[in-house]
Motif scaffolding. Structure first.
Motif, PDB file in Angstrom:
ATOM      1  N   TYR A  40       0.788  -1.231   0.000  1.00  0.00           N
ATOM      2  CA  TYR A  40       0.000   0.000   0.000  1.00  0.00           C
ATOM      3  C   TYR A  40       0.822   1.284   0.000  1.00  0.00           C
ATOM      4  N   PHE A  41       2.062   1.230   0.471  1.00  0.00           N
ATOM      5  CA  PHE A  41       2.843   2.457   0.629  1.00  0.00           C
ATOM      6  C   PHE A  41       4.270   2.285   0.139  1.00  0.00           C
ATOM      7  N   GLN A  42       4.875   3.426  -0.197  1.00  0.00           N
ATOM      8  CA  GLN A  42       6.287   3.427  -0.561  1.00  0.00           C
ATOM      9  C   GLN A  42       6.923   4.713  -0.056  1.00  0.00           C
ATOM     10  N   ALA A  43       8.029   4.570   0.672  1.00  0.00           N
ATOM     11  CA  ALA A  43       8.795   5.717   1.159  1.00  0.00           C
ATOM     12  C   ALA A  43       9.935   5.999   0.184  1.00  0.00           C
ATOM     13  N   SER A  44      10.211   7.280  -0.042  1.00  0.00           N
ATOM     14  CA  SER A  44      11.282   7.638  -0.970  1.00  0.00           C
ATOM     15  C   SER A  44      11.795   9.034  -0.649  1.00  0.00           C
ATOM     16  N   VAL A  45      12.915   9.384  -1.273  1.00  0.00           N
ATOM     17  CA  VAL A  45      13.455  10.736  -1.198  1.00  0.00           C
ATOM     18  C   VAL A  45      12.883  11.527  -2.368  1.00  0.00           C
ATOM     19  N   ALA A  46      12.522  12.771  -2.129  1.00  0.00           N
ATOM     20  CA  ALA A  46      12.041  13.620  -3.222  1.00  0.00           C
ATOM     21  C   ALA A  46      13.180  13.822  -4.212  1.00  0.00           C
ATOM     22  N   SER A  47      12.937  13.490  -5.478  1.00  0.00           N
ATOM     23  CA  SER A  47      14.004  13.555  -6.472  1.00  0.00           C
ATOM     24  C   SER A  47      13.634  14.362  -7.707  1.00  0.00           C
ATOM     25  N   THR A  48      12.399  14.846  -7.776  1.00  0.00           N
ATOM     26  CA  THR A  48      11.968  15.614  -8.945  1.00  0.00           C
ATOM     27  C   THR A  48      11.192  16.849  -8.498  1.00  0.00           C
ATOM     28  N   GLU A  49      10.976  17.743  -9.437  1.00  0.00           N
ATOM     29  CA  GLU A  49      10.170  18.933  -9.158  1.00  0.00           C
ATOM     30  C   GLU A  49       8.751  18.538  -8.779  1.00  0.00           C
ATOM     31  N   HIS A  50       8.233  17.506  -9.408  1.00  0.00           N
ATOM     32  CA  HIS A  50       6.885  17.022  -9.082  1.00  0.00           C
ATOM     33  C   HIS A  50       6.833  16.530  -7.643  1.00  0.00           C
ATOM     34  N   ASP A  51       7.870  15.808  -7.212  1.00  0.00           N
ATOM     35  CA  ASP A  51       7.919  15.324  -5.828  1.00  0.00           C
ATOM     36  C   ASP A  51       7.875  16.486  -4.837  1.00  0.00           C
ATOM     37  N   LEU A  52       8.710  17.500  -5.098  1.00  0.00           N
ATOM     38  CA  LEU A  52       8.769  18.647  -4.182  1.00  0.00           C
ATOM     39  C   LEU A  52       7.453  19.407  -4.158  1.00  0.00           C
ATOM     40  N   ARG A  53       6.860  19.593  -5.323  1.00  0.00           N
ATOM     41  CA  ARG A  53       5.584  20.303  -5.361  1.00  0.00           C
ATOM     42  C   ARG A  53       4.528  19.541  -4.550  1.00  0.00           C
ATOM     43  N   SER A  54       4.507  18.229  -4.660  1.00  0.00           N
ATOM     44  CA  SER A  54       3.550  17.428  -3.897  1.00  0.00           C
ATOM     45  C   SER A  54       3.771  17.590  -2.399  1.00  0.00           C
ATOM     46  N   ILE A  55       5.035  17.622  -1.985  1.00  0.00           N
ATOM     47  CA  ILE A  55       5.352  17.800  -0.566  1.00  0.00           C
ATOM     48  C   ILE A  55       4.916  19.169  -0.078  1.00  0.00           C
ATOM     49  N   PHE A  56       5.230  20.222  -0.834  1.00  0.00           N
ATOM     50  CA  PHE A  56       4.856  21.572  -0.417  1.00  0.00           C
ATOM     51  C   PHE A  56       3.337  21.760  -0.414  1.00  0.00           C
ATOM     52  N   GLN A  57       2.645  21.068  -1.328  1.00  0.00           N
ATOM     53  CA  GLN A  57       1.183  21.113  -1.333  1.00  0.00           C
ATOM     54  C   GLN A  57       0.613  20.414  -0.108  1.00  0.00           C
ATOM     55  N   LEU A  58       1.174  19.262   0.236  1.00  0.00           N
ATOM     56  CA  LEU A  58       0.733  18.549   1.432  1.00  0.00           C
ATOM     57  C   LEU A  58       0.968  19.395   2.674  1.00  0.00           C
TER      58      LEU A  58
END
Length: 293
Positions: A40-58
């Protein structure tokens, strides 16, 4: 999005040569837990602009809209100056593609500071474990821990009007709901892996004392280093070494640690390949580029 297939997660090597029945039972239970989490889940390091945007949105949804700790903004991205010298990790819900949780490790250089020192200068009274006693490259602060409200609520909460906006809990199976409590621990496990990879030895965090007690049940036994501070509620400063964090991790969670380590290291490989700012994060989303190690 493709689903991960559960695989056998090899446990960490231990000092004992002949595990007891209890130890073997705990490792088996840990293997089952890790395989369930992997569905159900996967942990990862933010590695793209999309990843960072998702984090800042959250972070905006949690810190600005839900708890109103920070002011909202038109971009709906919660950021600050510490993001420019931080590492970011996230936990993604595979079935929906939603970010269930995130955190950052603020890792300063000699001219930079930790958020808790700037916001709460009186938070640390234990002079022996004060960050000033250690080299800046050896310390970090775990902060901006955020869990999407959808993944913090139980099915029973819906019956009493605590239904979060958007997707309802009824889309999750009972097996999925039972993995929700492990989102937080998996974030902290990912953080320890990033810290170890980065050569960080000491971690600081400002949390509610009750959360510190809850984390201790997962084997994250931090040392309290200051009094209660009224900062977005009652909080206190804590310290832990990365070595202690990983050495005292209970057998039950070691298969989960190994699983997350595989995923985090794979995403860190992608991050290393990126051509971006000095921390390898997309400059377009970071407020400043002041890191100069």
């Amino acid at each position: 999005m493709s689903h991960q297939q559960p695989s056998s997660i090899a446990p960490r090597k231990h000092a004992y040569s002949a595990p007891s029945v209890k130890q073997l039972t705990l490792l088996h239970q840990g293997e089952v837990l890790a395989q369930r989490y992997q569905r159900y889940f996967q942990a990862s390091v933010a590695s793209t602009e999309h990843d960072l945007r998702s984090i800042f949105q959250l972070r905006h949804r949690v810190y600005c809209e839900e708890f109103q700790f920070e002011p909202s903004n038109a971009l709906q991205l919660e950021r600050d100056q510490y993001d420019s010298y931080s590492h970011f990790c996230r936990v993604q819900h595979l079935n929906s593609g939603l970010d269930a949780g995130c955190l950052r490790l603020v890792n300063p250089n000699s001219q930079q500071s930790l958020p808790l020192l700037d916001a709460c200068s009186s938070a640390i009274t234990d002079r022996k474990l004060h960050p000033d006693n250690f080299a800046k490259e050896d310390i970090c602060e775990v902060s901006r821990v955020a869990l999407d409200g959808l993944f913090r609520r139980r099915r029973i909460d819906q019956q009493y009007g605590a239904r979060p906006s958007g997707v309802g809990l009824d889309r999750f199976s009972d097996k999925e709901l039972r993995t929700f409590p492990y989102i937080s621990i998996s974030l902290y496990l990912a953080a320890s892996i990033i810290a170890e990879h980065s050569g960080i030895k000491h971690a600081y965090v400002m949390v509610e004392p009750k959360l510190a007690r809850s984390l201790s049940l997962f084997g994250i036994k931090m040392t309290r280093i200051g009094p209660d501070i009224d900062y977005h509620g009652i909080r206190a400063a804590y310290h832990i070494t990365i070595e202690r964090f990983q050495s005292y991790l209970p057998l039950l969670y070691q298969p989960l640690f190994e699983l997350i380590k595989q995923n985090v290291q794979a995403s860190m490989g992608l991050l290393t390949q990126a051509s971006t700012n000095p921390n390898n994060y997309p400059a377009t989303l970071l407020p400043c580029l002041c890191r100069a190690k």
